[in-house]
Design an enzyme around this catalytic site. Structure first.
Site, mmCIF file in Angstrom:
data_model
loop_
_atom_site.group_PDB
_atom_site.id
_atom_site.type_symbol
_atom_site.label_atom_id
_atom_site.label_comp_id
_atom_site.label_asym_id
_atom_site.label_seq_id
_atom_site.Cartn_x
_atom_site.Cartn_y
_atom_site.Cartn_z
ATOM 1 N N TYR A 153 1.750 16.758 -20.271
ATOM 2 C CA TYR A 153 2.189 16.376 -18.925
ATOM 3 C C TYR A 153 1.039 16.356 -17.773
ATOM 4 C CZ TYR A 153 6.528 16.435 -21.373
ATOM 5 O OH TYR A 153 7.553 16.337 -22.425
ATOM 6 N N HIS A 206 6.820 13.534 -15.655
ATOM 7 C CA HIS A 206 7.381 14.958 -15.485
ATOM 8 C C HIS A 206 7.187 15.305 -14.267
ATOM 9 C CE1 HIS A 206 7.844 18.846 -17.783
ATOM 10 N NE2 HIS A 206 8.571 18.053 -18.446
HETATM 11 MG MG MG Z 1 10.712 14.388 -19.693
#
Ligand code: MG
Length: 398
Positions: A153, A206
């Site tokens: 992320y 995210h």
């Molecule tokens: Mg997610």
């Protein structure tokens, strides 16, 4: 029929803790459930011990009334920990109901509306070419939708990973958005040139961006026709979502942090999202996830249930049963538990994936069991999720 006992387990067979329940009855039939909440497993297990006292002696077939009994037993609104514990019970009660009826749970919910549950897989790599190779490998396995990320992320915006001060404490990720914002459209430009426009590709932000950054990114990604852009900002920020919607037609998916139906209402009513990312495990089980999906239906919002590796095989099975039935099904995030031998022994047996579709096991109930004795060999391991900071040390996400 009466509930005689509820057993609660926290087990860590693969580096991920799972919270598992067994609801026992006076007629010998039992149900299995799961209440895993990543990084908070011990707290959910303690909450289940608290809920247990309410349920001993109750008729397990009354799953709707017991849902409300648990909900109303605390005057305060209860949040993710209580809701995960409640889900663990709800799953187990549906499992019992299916075993009594001698039917798989999806049959009790209305029967199959589709041949299988389409899933999306996670492709990754250090650069666009590596991501392309990873996507191709999943497509060859039959995947119909693939999520594309460079690194973890934060993608190319991640400048460093700092290890924890001691084992078990959170590690730190150093993130700056500029590189991420510039590199992500280039990734999809590469993928579309290499793979064409028709393959279904998605991407998970995210929640690393501000609303203005996210709106800019969603606009840059428009020409690449994403299946969806996930969690561009924090789910509470409705004004921020309105801003993104005003500036881009990129499909949006959001909601893995949602635990209450009320949090979904404005998202649906104002058509701020296209896919709702709830996990049945974190909203109160099959009972509540189904109601949320019914609320979503008139607003053309489809399911894209959260299903990363931080949810276990029982929660996955419950999600698959529900999505066999609901009319507004979109896609299910997929974790491949069947390829891990220990998980097949501990949870006989996780759902099957064939040619990009997941299938519930056709045994009565949820079609999955739990091996208590084996679980004792894999005790709980304390752990926390990583913390994101900016280069100057400031905590990221405001
Ligand atoms: Mg997610």
């Amino acid at each position: 029929m009466r509930i005689t006992d509820i057993r609660v387990f926290v087990t860590c067979p693969t580096g991920q803790n799972y919270v598992v329940t067994k609801v026992l009855t006076d007629e010998g039939v039992y149900g299995v459930g799961e209440g895993t909440l990543n990084g908070n497993e011990i707290v959910v297990a303690r909450c289940l011990e608290h809920i247990k006292e309410l349920l001993i002696g109750q008729d397990p077939r009354n799953s709707e009334d017991l849902w409300w009994l648990i909900y109303r037993s605390g005057y305060w609104r209860q949040g993710p920990i209580f809701r995960s514990a409640q889900s663990a019970i709800d799953f187990a009660l549906w499992d019992i109901k299916g075993k009594i009826a001698n039917l798989p749970v999806y049959q009790l919910l209305g029967g199959a509306s589709r041949k299988g549950v389409k899933v999306y897989r996670h492709a990754g790599g250090r650069d666009p070419k590596e991501v392309e190779d990873s996507v191709r490998a999943y497509l060859e396995q039959g995947a119909k939708v693939v999520r594309c990320q460079i690194g973890g992320y934060g993608g190319s915006g991640v400048l460093a990973h700092e290890p924890p001060q001691r084992e078990g404490l959170p590690s730190t990720v150093i993130f700056e958005p500029a590189k991420y914002l510039v590199e992500t459209p280039k990734l999809f430009e590469h993928l579309r040139n290499a793979l064409g426009m028709e393959v279904e590709l998605c991407h998970d932000v995210h929640e690393q961006l501000t609303p203005t950054e996210a709106a800019w990114l969603a606009k840059q990604l428009e020409p690449y026709r994403l299946f969806f852009l996930e969690d561009p900002i924090q789910p509470e920020d409705l004004e921020g979502l309105r801003l993104i919607r005003q500036h881009a037609t990129t499909h949006l998916a959001l909601g893995e942090l949602i635990t209450e139906r009320e949090q979904c209402l404005a998202l649906f009513r104002e058509r701020l999202i296209d896919y709702i990312r709830i996990a049945p495990l974190h909203v109160g089980g099959i009972t509540e996830a189904r109601k949320i999906m019914t609320l979503a239906e008139p607003f053309s919002v489809k399911s894209a249930f959260h299903g990363a590796g931080d949810l276990g095989p029982i929660a996955q099975a419950a999600a698959i049963h529900l999505q066999m039935v609901i009319p507004n099904f979109g896609v299910q995030e997929w974790s491949d538990f069947r390829s891990r031998e220990v998980l097949c022994e501990l949870f006989p047996t996780p759902c099957e994936l064939r040619d990009g579709y997941a299938y519930p096991n056709d045994a009565p109930g949820l079609g999955i069991d739990f091996n208590e004795e084996l679980a004792l060999k894999f005790p709980y391991k304390p752990g926390y999720l990583p913390i994101f900071r900016r280069q100057d040390g400031t905590m990221h996400r405001y």
